[in-house]
Design a protein around this motif. Structure first.
Motif: not given
Length: 873
Positions: A308-321
């Protein structure tokens, strides 16, 4: 209410409403400390403590102040000079999508692991218990699989040294944090407080606190699903019992070799893409009305379990978004988008492993020939615990056998002629798997893909060859698009294939149309080669050797090989290991054909969607939901003509009951709109009819209808997207077959109590808390782009097991933010008590979309609930 309890409840309430939203969790954590201290003196406060735990999900150390025994603030505590532990911010937007922000990779994993667990903890916990080789210890079941995983991973110390410690520090931190976040949820919830039901695990013996090594074993298991952990291969490994007395049996005595083709064809039914597949379309500036890139991702994944899929938004400011979706328990975004790039995948049926046939020493069955010298077969014995009925544990041991290629197999379960120790030819079959170490590179590759600012940088991230099983697609805001069949493929040249497929392996390859590739293991000339462009020590093809397109046009793929990913400019001249399913010059899936026909029609503006040619965002969403049935478009007119002629044939009249049945069936088909929309009537008749045709003429490994007589226009490699087509109505056997399958379809539907003309949405549905949710789309095997995998059951096509899952359409305008419309067909949570158990499913039924909030202003506007600051020192 007791006075002290009333006082504390009032205190909690006042503090909650005084703090800033983003500080809410920290402040409530401080109140939790106060309450916990008071519970030492007042047992009546336990309910408040429980409520505090549920509301806050924060650690006791989330506050920088101390309290005295009366609950009054004490002197502030100086923070440490260097922050320790994990700290993550979690916000949820509509439909339960978590947005996790952190300052480091460990904290990002921690926040994601916790947020994910709130929805689907039990799904991944189940897989972790399996991958760790502890299932029999905890349940008493499946000891052989445990022993296999103990062999593959080694001891925990070996796995840590050889596998986990080989990861970059960033990857180790992310996995460690994710495991800690999941354990945080388990610790707060308790085994007896976990969800119940089919996807629950309340009170289950296989729930336990685990660490980053356990999680990494699961991630490795995912990478091996198409090779060592594929059911056929796993069964063949576990069938090996070791060498008996050396007895070579002649083919004539065995008397089974003639049945090998049929037995291998039966195997093909289990590996062809009926359950897991995908569609993808990537567009560059030359194919869009705006001049920006555009991407459609439409993976056909399982609706239950770890797929199954799972939705999300992951952020490390300035490095990963990065935003989008990941498979259950994976701590990174698998399919998704960033400010500048969007990407997706389709399942790629390239070669992941090769079999090697080695000749045994007639005087010693534990030796095999290699370049004229005898090599010893290696053994390793592993042990695992098995739970007994009386609650005791017994230790079970198993010995695994390996050549220098890899594990020894016994394929007798497919056909005795290719099994045994030795086979009838005095040989042994062994396995080499290209994905054994792909998992070491997967996380790194996915993170770097998400850090790309254009498709050129995206392509460079693929040099890690960390993709175990997918075609790659990407588009960017600058108008670039990319396609590549870039996954772990053994470096075996076509010349080697031509020279080294001998003996039993030549038969296997021929019958399976190269789904199973076997090589002569007695010659070093048949070893996998080296590619200087590949990761060190891998013996796979490097990036530049793979089929790929970098440009500004249009590409698409629906699980056939790379060959026609750009239908106007075929990719040719590659060895069959890059894609045996629909390889160069071979017949393509109906779903592949409709994909490219829809692309061509939209580029020309001839599809009736809009007057303007090329794609707009709305055009792409409309294409996604067209629900055309391509098989009907190419054969139904002939079917109806055959039916009409049969009803009018007075020289051979039908009995009254059969005539009535055939007349009604054909009448329903004649009125059907040839789609699988929720209001389409008659789709069920064609679904069962076409299934009958496939039962007669379906190719086991190539997943297409193959016949020298059935088609009016046979397949030709010069027109692969429009052939074969039509039914040759001049062949009497075809006319008889059509009538037979129509009547059989009616019978099957009648036996299932399904009306022939019932609306499709009443026939195909997903049950959620006792209510049916209509599901549009249909069988990909009859050329439906929006594929749904489900069998006919009592009352209809109930509870699809796979198909349209996480769908995204992404593009850009002049703003800084991507435009992403998505839908998660099975919804976010597996828990029936969750409000996100069926909300997106109902939206999907209406052909709706979710505008995925990416930039801060959009997140704030769509936020539901309060911000959670999750901390652990």
């Amino acid at each position: 209410m007791a006075p002290v309890l009333e006082s504390i409840t009032s205190s909690v309430s006042s503090q909650v409403f005084r703090v800033h939203r983003q500080q809410r969790c920290v402040s409530i954590g401080a109140v939790h400390q106060t309450i916990r201290r008071k519970t030492m003196r007042h047992a009546t406060l336990l309910p408040v403590l429980a409520l505090s735990l549920v509301l806050t999900a924060c650690s006791d150390s989330s506050d920088n102040s101390m309290t005295d025994n009366g609950g009054n603030p004490g002197p502030p505590v100086e923070p440490p000079l260097e922050p320790a532990g994990f700290s993550a911010e979690i916000r949820r937007t509509e439909y339960g999508i978590p947005h996790i922000k952190a300052e480091d990779w460990g904290s990002l994993g921690y926040g994601y692991g916790y947020a994910y667990s709130q929805d689907n903890f039990c799904v991944t916990m189940h897989e972790i218990a399996l991958a760790g080789g502890r299932w029999a210890e905890l349940t008493g079941e499946d000891i052989d699989r445990d022993l296999l995983w103990r062999f593959i991973n080694g001891s925990r110390d070996e796995f840590k040294a050889d596998y986990f410690d080989s990861l970059p520090q960033r990857d180790r931190d992310l996995v460690t944090g994710f495991a800690a976040g999941m354990n945080r949820y388990l610790d707060e919830t308790g085994v007896d407080g976990l969800p119940e039901g089919e996807n629950g695990c309340r009170g289950e013996p296989w729930v336990y606190a685990f660490d980053e090594l356990d999680l990494m074993m699961y991630l490795r298991k995912i990478a091996l699903q198409a090779s060592t952990d594929q059911g056929i291969v796993r069964d063949a490994i576990l069938a090996v019992q070791g060498p008996p007395e050396m007895q070579v049996v002649s083919v004539d005595q065995l008397g089974v070799r003639a049945g090998l083709a049929g037995d291998l064809s039966a195997v093909g039914q289990t590996i062809r893409p009926s359950e897991v597949g995908s569609n993808a379309i990537a567009l560059g500036a030359d194919a869009t009305q705006s001049g920006a890139g555009m991407l459609l991702g439409n993976p056909h994944q399982p609706w239950n379990g770890s797929g199954r899929w799972y939705e999300a938004h992951l952020t490390i400011p300035g490095e990963y978004d990065a935003a989008g979706a990941s498979l259950q328990g994976l701590p990174w975004i698998g399919i998704g988008f960033t400010r500048d790039v969007a990407w997706t995948h389709t399942v790629d049926y390239a070669t992941r492993f090769t079999l090697y046939e080695v000749t045994l020493n007639p005087d010693n069955p534990m030796q095999y020939d290699y370049d004229g010298e005898w090599r010893d077969i290696e053994t390793r014995t592993v042990a695992a615990e098995e739970l007994q009925d009386d609650g005791s544990l017994v230790t079970v041991e198993r010995t695994f056998y390996s050549t220098h290629y890899g594990l020894v197999l016994d394929l007798a379960g497919i056909n005795p002629a290719i099994g045994g120790w030795p086979t009838f030819a005095g040989t042994l079959v062994t396995l080499r798997d290209a994905n054994l170490d792909t998992g070491l590179r997967s996380l790194r590759q996915w993170v770097e893909k998400s850090q790309a600012s254009n498709v050129e940088e995206y392509r460079e991230a693929l040099r890690h060859i960390g993709n175990p099983v997918f075609h790659e697609f990407a588009a960017d805001r600058h108008g670039g698009m990319f396609y590549g069949q870039i996954s772990a493929v053994p470096r075996v040249t076509q010349a080697q294939l031509d020279d080294c497929q001998t003996g039993i392996m030549a038969i296997v390859a021929s019958v399976s149309t190269n789904a199973f590739i076997g090589l002569d293991g007695s010659r070093s000339a048949c070893e996998w080669g080296e590619d200087p462009d590949a990761p060190a020590g891998t013996n796979v093809y490097g990036l530049d050797a793979h089929p790929q397109i970098l440009g500004r046009g249009a590409v698409g793929n629906s699980n056939n090989s790379y060959w026609l990913s750009d239908a106007t400019m075929p990719l040719e001249g590659f060895p069959v290991v890059f894609g045996w399913m629909g390889h160069e010059g071979n017949q393509q899936f109906l779903r592949t054909r409709i994909t490219h026909n829809m692309i061509a029609d939209r580029l020309a503006g001839s599809d009736g969607i809009g007057d303007a040619p090329l794609f707009s965002l709305d055009d792409m969403k409309t294409v996604m939901y067209l629900n055309r049935v391509y098989a009907a478009e190419i054969v139904l007119d002939d079917v109806l003509a055959i039916c009409e002629d049969r009803l009018a044939d007075l020289s051979n009249p039908l009995d009254p009951a059969t005539r009535e049945a055939l007349s009604e069936t054909c009448s329903v088909l004649a009125s059907w709109d040839r789609k699988v929309d929720v209001d389409s009537r008659g789709a069920q008749v064609f679904t069962e009819f076409w299934g009958g045709i496939r039962d007669t003429y379906g190719s086991a490994f190539q997943n297409v209808v193959v016949s020298d007589e059935f088609w009016a226009v046979d397949f030709t490699a010069t027109d692969p997207l429009n052939t074969p087509r039509g039914i040759d109505t001049g062949v009497a056997a075809n006319r008889e077959l059509v009538i037979e399958k129509l009547l059989a379809a009616r019978q099957r539907l009648g036996d299932a109590n399904v009306a022939l003309d019932a609306p499709w949405g009443e026939v195909q549905f997903l049950e959620r808390n006792g209510e049916p949710v209509p599901i549009h789309g249909g069988s990909g095997q009859m050329g439906v782009f929006g594929a749904i995998s489900v069998d006919l059951d009592e009352g209809g096509y109930r509870n699809p097991r796979a198909g349209n899952s996480y769908i995204q359409v992404v593009t850009w305008d002049g703003s800084d933010c991507p435009i992403a419309d998505t839908i998660l067909t099975h919804s976010q949570s597996v828990q029936p008590t969750s409000e996100h158990y069926s909300d997106q499913t109902r939206l999907y039924a209406e052909k709706g979309w979710v505008r995925f909030p990416f930039c801060e202003e959009a997140i704030q506007a769509a936020q539901i609930g309060e911000t959670l600051l999750l901390e652990q020192e």
